[in-house]
Design a protein around this motif. Structure first.
Motif, PDB file in Angstrom:
ATOM      1  N   GLN A  31     -26.029  -3.078 -21.932  1.00 51.54           N
ATOM      2  CA  GLN A  31     -26.879  -2.094 -22.594  1.00 51.54           C
ATOM      3  C   GLN A  31     -26.103  -1.141 -23.501  1.00 51.54           C
ATOM      4  N   TYR A  32     -25.019  -0.572 -22.980  1.00 48.24           N
ATOM      5  CA  TYR A  32     -24.177   0.326 -23.778  1.00 48.24           C
ATOM      6  C   TYR A  32     -22.758  -0.220 -23.828  1.00 48.24           C
ATOM      7  N   ARG A  33     -22.075   0.114 -24.869  1.00 51.43           N
ATOM      8  CA  ARG A  33     -20.664  -0.277 -24.971  1.00 51.43           C
ATOM      9  C   ARG A  33     -19.819   0.562 -24.025  1.00 51.43           C
ATOM     10  N   SER A  34     -20.078   1.881 -23.997  1.00 50.88           N
ATOM     11  CA  SER A  34     -19.303   2.784 -23.147  1.00 50.88           C
ATOM     12  C   SER A  34     -20.196   3.894 -22.614  1.00 50.88           C
ATOM     13  N   CYS A  61     -23.062  -0.784 -18.778  1.00 47.88           N
ATOM     14  CA  CYS A  61     -22.078  -0.578 -19.840  1.00 47.88           C
ATOM     15  C   CYS A  61     -20.942  -1.586 -19.712  1.00 47.88           C
ATOM     16  N   GLU A  62     -20.115  -1.635 -20.741  1.00 46.33           N
ATOM     17  CA  GLU A  62     -18.928  -2.485 -20.742  1.00 46.33           C
ATOM     18  C   GLU A  62     -17.705  -1.743 -20.238  1.00 46.33           C
ATOM     19  N   CYS A  63     -17.747  -0.423 -20.322  1.00 42.74           N
ATOM     20  CA  CYS A  63     -16.615   0.390 -19.890  1.00 42.74           C
ATOM     21  C   CYS A  63     -17.131   1.754 -19.450  1.00 42.74           C
ATOM     22  N   GLU A 258     -22.107   5.331 -25.810  1.00 43.76           N
ATOM     23  CA  GLU A 258     -21.804   4.727 -27.112  1.00 43.76           C
ATOM     24  C   GLU A 258     -22.517   3.385 -27.181  1.00 43.76           C
ATOM     25  N   ASP A 259     -23.252   3.148 -28.274  1.00 41.16           N
ATOM     26  CA  ASP A 259     -23.914   1.857 -28.420  1.00 41.16           C
ATOM     27  C   ASP A 259     -22.969   0.853 -29.064  1.00 41.16           C
ATOM     28  N   HIS A 260     -23.455  -0.359 -29.315  1.00 39.12           N
ATOM     29  CA  HIS A 260     -22.593  -1.427 -29.820  1.00 39.12           C
ATOM     30  C   HIS A 260     -22.272  -1.290 -31.301  1.00 39.12           C
ATOM     31  N   ASP A 261     -22.907  -0.328 -31.966  1.00 39.86           N
ATOM     32  CA  ASP A 261     -22.586  -0.045 -33.364  1.00 39.86           C
ATOM     33  C   ASP A 261     -21.627   1.138 -33.500  1.00 39.86           C
TER      34      ASP A 261
END
Length: 305
Positions: A31-34, A61-63, A258-261
């Motif tokens: 869903q979210y990058r961070s 999230c990824e992190c 933080e989103d993927h953009d």
């Protein structure tokens, strides 16, 4: 060189502070990058861990960055308060790390006993005193709790007292006052947040802190900074760099994502929380009288022959 230690050693008191703990640039896509959270203060009565557990369960999230004061070692010295919701938060964080998601634990002043063990890895949990986050757009952000910059702010002895002992009194009043508000079907309201925005010296302190952190990050060559410490969520431009403060999980229940953009935004979880909405809905609904009691009442109201 990275170290690996026995977890029991983490509870020894330490005040050592060292340097950068590295950086991470994730590439997978939930869903979210961070996600960045700080100032949870596990071990205190004012910690709103039930909302944080709900947030971590709902938002992927990824992190994950834990930006200091996750545990409140200061308060726990005089006695530990532990609620079952605290365990849920810890389980969620451990579950994330076990699924391969990096978790960066940046130490704060209330959990400064961990600073001695910075640059230590526990599987995917990385204990550091500061680190660098690289956004999706390539910007470099200093991630630090922020208490290191407090020495350059204009803070009087009276304000320090309010910030320490006075803050505890305010939170005690908060708990009592908000119990009344919940019973009335109203949302959470913070005395401390009100004072921060209405007392001139408090506003000056926050301004000085934000400028000090931003200028410090700029001088070190960063494009922005992510911090916590003052329990005042913010997302703004200061000294031509991005200043983000994650807020806290004692009063505001806020997180930075933080989103993927590479776009950042603050989430005020109390506005989305189903726990808060259900609590207010239950308190605002009229109490139902059990059928047996209602029948008894009806019989009492009937005139006797």
């Amino acid at each position: 060189m990275k170290k690996r230690l026995d977890l029991s050693e983490l509870y020894r008191h330490a005040k050592h502070f060292d340097t950068d703990g590295g950086s991470f640039d994730p590439s997978r896509k939930p869903q979210y990058r961070s996600i960045f959270i700080s100032d949870v203060h596990l071990g205190t009565k004012d910690c709103k861990a039930q909302y944080l557990a709900e947030f971590l369960k709902t938002n992927k999230c990824e992190c994950l960055y834990l930006v200091g004061d996750i545990f409140d070692g200061w308060r726990m010295k005089s006695g530990v308060y532990w609620h079952k919701s605290f365990n849920r938060v810890i389980r969620h964080i451990l579950k994330l790390s076990k699924t391969g998601i990096p978790v960066y634990y940046i130490t704060g002043n209330h959990d400064e006993f961990l600073r001695r063990y910075a640059n230590t890895d526990f599987d995917n949990i990385h204990l550091v005193n500061r680190t660098t986050h690289v956004s999706a757009t390539g910007k470099r952000y200093l991630v630090i709790h922020g208490d290191q910059f407090e020495g350059v702010t204009r803070c009087t002895a009276l304000l320090k007292y309010i910030g320490d002992v006075g803050y505890e009194v305010l939170m005690l009043l908060n708990r009592a006052f908000n119990r009344i508000r919940v019973k009335a079907g109203l949302g959470y309201w913070s005395f401390a947040a009100f004072l921060k925005t209405h007392i001139k010296r408090a506003k000056q302190y926050i301004h000085d802190y934000e400028c000090a952190v931003s200028l410090g990050a700029k001088k070190q060559g960063f494009d922005g900074v992510v911090c916590g410490h003052i329990h005042q969520a913010a997302a703004k431009k200061i000294h031509d760099i991005d200043y983000f403060n994650t807020g806290d999980w004692v009063e505001s229940c806020t997180a930075l994502v933080e989103d993927h953009d590479g776009n950042f935004k603050l989430i005020y979880w109390l506005e989305h929380s189903t726990l808060m909405k259900n609590k207010m809905r239950k308190k605002s609904q009229p109490q139902k009288i059990p059928a047996q009691a209602a029948q008894s009442t009806a019989n009492e109201d009937q005139p006797s022959v």
